[in-house]
Design a protein around this motif. Structure first.
Motif, PDB file in Angstrom:
ATOM      1  N   ALA A 264       0.847  -1.194   0.000  1.00 57.39           N
ATOM      2  CA  ALA A 264       0.000   0.000   0.000  1.00 57.39           C
ATOM      3  C   ALA A 264       0.877   1.237   0.000  1.00 57.39           C
ATOM      4  O   ALA A 264       1.753   1.400   0.866  1.00 57.39           O
ATOM      5  CB  ALA A 264      -0.897   0.002   1.235  1.00 57.39           C
ATOM      6  N   GLY A 265       0.655   2.121  -0.961  1.00 54.18           N
ATOM      7  CA  GLY A 265       1.444   3.337  -1.069  1.00 54.18           C
ATOM      8  C   GLY A 265       1.088   4.336   0.014  1.00 54.18           C
ATOM      9  O   GLY A 265      -0.008   4.298   0.589  1.00 54.18           O
TER      10      GLY A 265
ATOM     11  N   GLY B 190      10.190   5.565  -4.284  1.00 55.50           N
ATOM     12  CA  GLY B 190      10.610   4.154  -4.284  1.00 55.50           C
ATOM     13  C   GLY B 190       9.494   3.138  -4.106  1.00 55.50           C
ATOM     14  O   GLY B 190       9.771   1.963  -3.837  1.00 55.50           O
ATOM     15  N   THR B 191       8.247   3.549  -4.285  1.00 56.94           N
ATOM     16  CA  THR B 191       7.172   2.614  -3.942  1.00 56.94           C
ATOM     17  C   THR B 191       6.997   1.519  -5.002  1.00 56.94           C
ATOM     18  O   THR B 191       6.727   0.369  -4.652  1.00 56.94           O
ATOM     19  CB  THR B 191       5.843   3.359  -3.726  1.00 56.94           C
ATOM     20  OG1 THR B 191       5.613   4.209  -4.843  1.00 56.94           O
ATOM     21  CG2 THR B 191       5.876   4.188  -2.474  1.00 56.94           C
ATOM     22  N   VAL B 192       7.153   1.879  -6.281  1.00 58.10           N
ATOM     23  CA  VAL B 192       7.039   0.839  -7.323  1.00 58.10           C
ATOM     24  C   VAL B 192       8.150  -0.192  -7.107  1.00 58.10           C
ATOM     25  O   VAL B 192       7.918  -1.407  -7.114  1.00 58.10           O
ATOM     26  CB  VAL B 192       7.153   1.462  -8.730  1.00 58.10           C
ATOM     27  CG1 VAL B 192       7.143   0.382  -9.798  1.00 58.10           C
ATOM     28  CG2 VAL B 192       6.026   2.465  -8.973  1.00 58.10           C
ATOM     29  N   SER B 193       9.361   0.309  -6.872  1.00 62.95           N
ATOM     30  CA  SER B 193      10.513  -0.591  -6.707  1.00 62.95           C
ATOM     31  C   SER B 193      10.361  -1.466  -5.473  1.00 62.95           C
ATOM     32  O   SER B 193      10.714  -2.653  -5.494  1.00 62.95           O
ATOM     33  CB  SER B 193      11.802   0.224  -6.594  1.00 62.95           C
ATOM     34  OG  SER B 193      11.926   1.076  -7.698  1.00 62.95           O
ATOM     35  N   THR B 194       9.855  -0.886  -4.377  1.00 63.33           N
ATOM     36  CA  THR B 194       9.667  -1.691  -3.166  1.00 63.33           C
ATOM     37  C   THR B 194       8.660  -2.793  -3.438  1.00 63.33           C
ATOM     38  O   THR B 194       8.846  -3.946  -3.023  1.00 63.33           O
ATOM     39  CB  THR B 194       9.165  -0.820  -1.995  1.00 63.33           C
ATOM     40  OG1 THR B 194       9.987   0.336  -1.886  1.00 63.33           O
ATOM     41  CG2 THR B 194       9.198  -1.584  -0.690  1.00 63.33           C
ATOM     42  N   ALA B 195       7.576  -2.427  -4.141  1.00 63.55           N
ATOM     43  CA  ALA B 195       6.550  -3.429  -4.439  1.00 63.55           C
ATOM     44  C   ALA B 195       7.117  -4.524  -5.346  1.00 63.55           C
ATOM     45  O   ALA B 195       6.832  -5.710  -5.152  1.00 63.55           O
ATOM     46  CB  ALA B 195       5.353  -2.759  -5.110  1.00 63.55           C
TER      47      ALA B 195
ATOM     48  N   LEU C 201      -1.214   2.337  -5.479  1.00 65.59           N
ATOM     49  CA  LEU C 201      -0.366   3.534  -5.411  1.00 65.59           C
ATOM     50  C   LEU C 201      -1.061   4.741  -6.025  1.00 65.59           C
ATOM     51  O   LEU C 201      -1.871   4.602  -6.949  1.00 65.59           O
ATOM     52  CB  LEU C 201       0.936   3.296  -6.201  1.00 65.59           C
ATOM     53  CG  LEU C 201       1.800   2.099  -5.814  1.00 65.59           C
ATOM     54  CD1 LEU C 201       3.003   2.002  -6.749  1.00 65.59           C
ATOM     55  CD2 LEU C 201       2.273   2.216  -4.376  1.00 65.59           C
ATOM     56  N   GLY C 202      -0.697   5.916  -5.550  1.00 66.92           N
ATOM     57  CA  GLY C 202      -1.156   7.154  -6.172  1.00 66.92           C
ATOM     58  C   GLY C 202      -0.341   7.445  -7.422  1.00 66.92           C
ATOM     59  O   GLY C 202       0.756   6.895  -7.614  1.00 66.92           O
ATOM     60  N   ASP C 203      -0.867   8.346  -8.274  1.00 67.22           N
ATOM     61  CA  ASP C 203      -0.172   8.650  -9.527  1.00 67.22           C
ATOM     62  C   ASP C 203       1.160   9.347  -9.287  1.00 67.22           C
ATOM     63  O   ASP C 203       2.145   9.098  -9.984  1.00 67.22           O
ATOM     64  CB  ASP C 203      -1.061   9.482 -10.458  1.00 67.22           C
ATOM     65  CG  ASP C 203      -1.702  10.658  -9.752  1.00 67.22           C
ATOM     66  OD1 ASP C 203      -2.533  10.421  -8.859  1.00 67.22           O
ATOM     67  OD2 ASP C 203      -1.361  11.808 -10.067  1.00 67.22           O
ATOM     68  N   LEU C 204       1.233  10.244  -8.272  1.00 73.30           N
ATOM     69  CA  LEU C 204       2.517  10.920  -8.031  1.00 73.30           C
ATOM     70  C   LEU C 204       3.567   9.908  -7.580  1.00 73.30           C
ATOM     71  O   LEU C 204       4.733   9.987  -7.980  1.00 73.30           O
ATOM     72  CB  LEU C 204       2.372  12.020  -6.970  1.00 73.30           C
ATOM     73  CG  LEU C 204       1.576  13.264  -7.328  1.00 73.30           C
ATOM     74  CD1 LEU C 204       1.856  14.372  -6.319  1.00 73.30           C
ATOM     75  CD2 LEU C 204       1.887  13.773  -8.730  1.00 73.30           C
ATOM     76  N   ALA C 205       3.143   8.961  -6.765  1.00 71.24           N
ATOM     77  CA  ALA C 205       4.093   7.935  -6.311  1.00 71.24           C
ATOM     78  C   ALA C 205       4.612   7.142  -7.501  1.00 71.24           C
ATOM     79  O   ALA C 205       5.815   6.839  -7.585  1.00 71.24           O
ATOM     80  CB  ALA C 205       3.417   7.011  -5.300  1.00 71.24           C
TER      81      ALA C 205
ATOM     82  N   MET D 151      -1.739  -1.096  -9.190  1.00 69.88           N
ATOM     83  CA  MET D 151      -3.027  -0.417  -9.345  1.00 69.88           C
ATOM     84  C   MET D 151      -2.781   1.067  -9.068  1.00 69.88           C
ATOM     85  O   MET D 151      -2.409   1.435  -7.947  1.00 69.88           O
ATOM     86  CB  MET D 151      -4.046  -0.917  -8.318  1.00 69.88           C
ATOM     87  CG  MET D 151      -3.952  -2.401  -7.990  1.00 69.88           C
ATOM     88  SD  MET D 151      -5.004  -3.461  -8.967  1.00 69.88           S
ATOM     89  CE  MET D 151      -6.567  -2.700  -8.869  1.00 69.88           C
ATOM     90  N   VAL D 152      -2.967   1.883 -10.069  1.00 68.63           N
ATOM     91  CA  VAL D 152      -2.677   3.311  -9.915  1.00 68.63           C
ATOM     92  C   VAL D 152      -3.976   4.089  -9.782  1.00 68.63           C
ATOM     93  O   VAL D 152      -4.813   4.068 -10.682  1.00 68.63           O
ATOM     94  CB  VAL D 152      -1.901   3.865 -11.128  1.00 68.63           C
ATOM     95  CG1 VAL D 152      -1.423   5.282 -10.826  1.00 68.63           C
ATOM     96  CG2 VAL D 152      -0.735   2.968 -11.480  1.00 68.63           C
ATOM     97  N   VAL D 153      -4.125   4.743  -8.655  1.00 69.12           N
ATOM     98  CA  VAL D 153      -5.263   5.638  -8.464  1.00 69.12           C
ATOM     99  C   VAL D 153      -4.832   6.980  -9.049  1.00 69.12           C
ATOM    100  O   VAL D 153      -4.065   7.719  -8.435  1.00 69.12           O
ATOM    101  CB  VAL D 153      -5.574   5.804  -6.963  1.00 69.12           C
ATOM    102  CG1 VAL D 153      -6.770   6.710  -6.774  1.00 69.12           C
ATOM    103  CG2 VAL D 153      -5.799   4.458  -6.314  1.00 69.12           C
ATOM    104  N   ASN D 154      -5.298   7.266 -10.265  1.00 68.93           N
ATOM    105  CA  ASN D 154      -4.819   8.471 -10.939  1.00 68.93           C
ATOM    106  C   ASN D 154      -5.818   9.617 -10.770  1.00 68.93           C
ATOM    107  O   ASN D 154      -6.829   9.687 -11.470  1.00 68.93           O
ATOM    108  CB  ASN D 154      -4.581   8.184 -12.423  1.00 68.93           C
ATOM    109  CG  ASN D 154      -3.902   9.363 -13.112  1.00 68.93           C
ATOM    110  OD1 ASN D 154      -3.663  10.407 -12.481  1.00 68.93           O
ATOM    111  ND2 ASN D 154      -3.598   9.220 -14.381  1.00 68.93           N
TER     112      ASN D 154
END
Ligand code: TPP
Length: 559
Positions: A383-384, A415-420, A439-443, A465-468
């Motif tokens: 979870a972002g 680093g959230t995409v990479s951590t996931a 994750l959020g779009d900025l993340a 899953m990107v909440v844009n």
């Protein structure tokens, strides 16, 4: 064999004996001996990443999910500085990470030599242990030194206080192995202990702490914050005492017994006033919501479970720190207090669900609720930071069988995409099921490089899953929202399409609009983006409507 190759091979062999199984390597010349020793080792799986910040978060994810230290290697200079955010997260979240930075030898430091910075104690107090290993020399005694140093570094990553360690490793040319005929022999055997054991071993697991009995009160509450701890004692404590369990998603204690709408309950001033606790028992690091922090302040007594040297007490209310807690003698779970919490939680849960179910289009909180409910057993969810984790906190129902993690140590959106990706790789290497990130779009934009994985690298099954909502949605719910410069300075719209981000990294892409399409979307395979487009102010208004519905439901209950 040249000294740089000898040191790297011995260190890697010793670390593998300690249990090293995964390493993340970013390319560079000075780190050549380490990179080649790692890829040559049969028991170490190597992941190569071009961006050191992404590499470091990938290692963090691998270590967090596997609960084992992961090695992280880079060349000298700014490369090492790019590890810093992940090292900080590892420090605060207690994730074991073994940072191996290659460096120039001392004669090249401070001279203006290329790609040379001061790497001594680069990460300051963020690491549990630092050593400047010194330039390898072909003299007797080196092998024992390197093997002992590797064991010391490994031991410092855990297990009683897991975290990052840093070895700065100076390599003098030549950097490439020269094993061939005519290569100089090393003056002593490079082998370690004959039986394959590490140079030294310590106690692998800290001893079980003796639990301290909680005082016998009716109005107790158990607060489970972020952390990787065994949920069973807290579920048992709640079952014995009737004390409600207020469990943040990354505590993984939000099982059937937990209050699933505590966030909305505590945001109701009347409820919070009428439910002042005589005792809070907290574990992990609570800190997701202001209402929970305010509620902690009202407690007449607060016992924190943890190590007295580094337990979490974000509002400084703890009056006692204990290593483990047990229910008071003769506790009775059937109390008016327990019944009142259960009644209110059921009413609040129903109110949240009514508002969310009123619309079929996927809103931010509905996506969080439905995702948590529909993940298959054995799944991992990252979870972002920002609203994804908070929407889970506010909307997810209790459930078992999935593991939820996040970078809650310092709550960065970096680093959230990479951590996931790293977490998914470790989860699946350990036989776990599919992995998801919310994750959020900025993340996602912050860490697009996390999606860039070379053709020869292990790839995870991970749906991002990107909440844009075209910017930072969290700020729409904060005091800044009314400022005339709000949209530009805090909203930060960017207009970037996630489809193009997916195309850049050559990963799959789906756009999801309707709640009924979610189950099918969760079935895909491989690394892919699933985009859900939402609006920032609509989402803030929906969250306010949810709270109003809960407030009304509590009013009708007379709570
Ligand atoms: N920079 C870092 C590295 N970490 C942070 N936490 C922040 C800045 C401050 N910050 C917190 S939330 C947020 C920012 C910039 C916005 C995040 O936007 P997004 O990821 O799209 O999620 P949303 O708020 O829309 O849910």
């Amino acid at each position: 064999m040249n000294p740089s190759t000898a040191m790297a091979r011995v260190l890697v062999d010793e670390l593998a004996r300690c249990g090293l199984a995964e390493a993340v390597v970013a390319p560079g010349s000075r780190s050549t001996p380490l990179a080649l020793a790692l890829v040559a080792h049969p028991r170490v799986r190597v992941h190569v990443r071009i961006d050191e910040r992404s590499a470091a978060f990938c290692a963090l994810g691998l270590a967090r999910a596997s609960r084992r230290a992961v090695a992280l290697v880079c060349t000298s200079g700014t490369a090492a500085a790019n590890f810093h955010p992940a090292v900080m997260e590892a420090d605060h979240a207690g994730v074991p990470l073994l940072v191996l930075t290659a460096d120039r030898p001392p004669e090249l430091r401070g001279t203006g030599a290329n790609q040379t910075v001061d790497q001594i104690r680069l990460y300051g107090p963020a690491v549990r242990f630092f050593a400047e290993a010194g330039v390898p020399e072909p003299v007797p005694g080196m092998v024992a030194y390197w093997r002992s140093l590797a064991c010391r570094a490994w031991a410092a990553t855990g297990p009683d206080h897991p975290g990052p360690v840093h070895l700065n490793l100076a390599f003098r040319d030549p950097l490439v192995p020269d094993d061939g005929p005519g290569a100089p022999a090393w003056p002593e055997p490079l082998d370690g202990r004959g039986d394959g054991a590490p140079w030294f071993t310590g106690p692998a697991v800290p001893h079980e702490p003796e639990p301290v009995r909680a005082p016998a009160v009716e109005r107790g509450v158990i607060v489970c914050g972020d952390g990787d701890y065994d949920p069973v004692p807290y579920l048992a404590l709640s079952a014995r005492t009737g004390w409600p369990l207020l469990a943040e998603p990354t505590s993984n204690v939000r099982r059937a017994e937990a209050a699933s709408a505590y966030r909305e309950l505590l945001a109701n001033p009347g409820f919070a006033r009428d439910h002042v606790p005589d005792l809070v028992v907290s574990v992990g690091r609570p800190g997701l919501s202001r209402q929970l922090m305010s509620y902690l302040r009202t407690a007449r007594q607060h016992i924190a479970v943890g190590d007295p040297r580094h337990f979490a007490d974000p509002v400084r209310t703890a009056c006692q720190v204990v290593p483990a807690v047990a229910a008071p003698e003769g506790a009775d779970p059937d109390t008016a207090w327990a019944a009142s919490w259960r009644r209110a939680d059921a009413a609040a849960r129903a109110a949240v669900d009514r508002v969310l179910d009123a619309e079929e289009a996927l809103s931010e909180p509905r996506l969080a609720r439905d995702l948590a409910a529909q993940l298959p057993n054995g799944a991992l969810l990252f979870a972002g930071s920002s609203m994804p984790i908070r929407d889970l906190d506010g909307a997810m129902d209790a459930r078992c069988g999935v593991r939820i993690i996040g970078n809650r140590g310092v709550s960065g959106i970096d680093g959230t995409v990479s951590t996931a990706v790293g977490a998914a790789l470790a989860h699946q290497a350990d036989g776990g099921g599919p992995a998801y990130a919310l994750l959020g779009d900025l993340a996602v934009l912050h860490d697009q490089n996390g999606l860039v994985i070379g053709p020869d690298e292990p790839r995870p099954d991970l749906a991002v899953m990107v909440v844009n909502n075209d910017g930072g949605g969290i700020f729409s719910g904060l005091e800044q929202a009314g400022h005339p410069d709000f949209e530009r300075v805090f909203g930060t719209p960017h207009g970037v399409s996630m489809e193009r981000v997916a195309a850049m990294a050559d990963v799959g892409y789906t756009r999801l609009e309707w709640a009924s399409d979610l189950p099918k979307a969760l079935l895909g395979e491989g690394l892919r983006i699933i985009e859900v487009r939402t609006g920032r102010s609509d989402s803030a208004a929906l969250r306010a409507r949810i709270q109003q519905a809960v407030d009304r439901a509590l009013g009708e209950l007379g709570e």
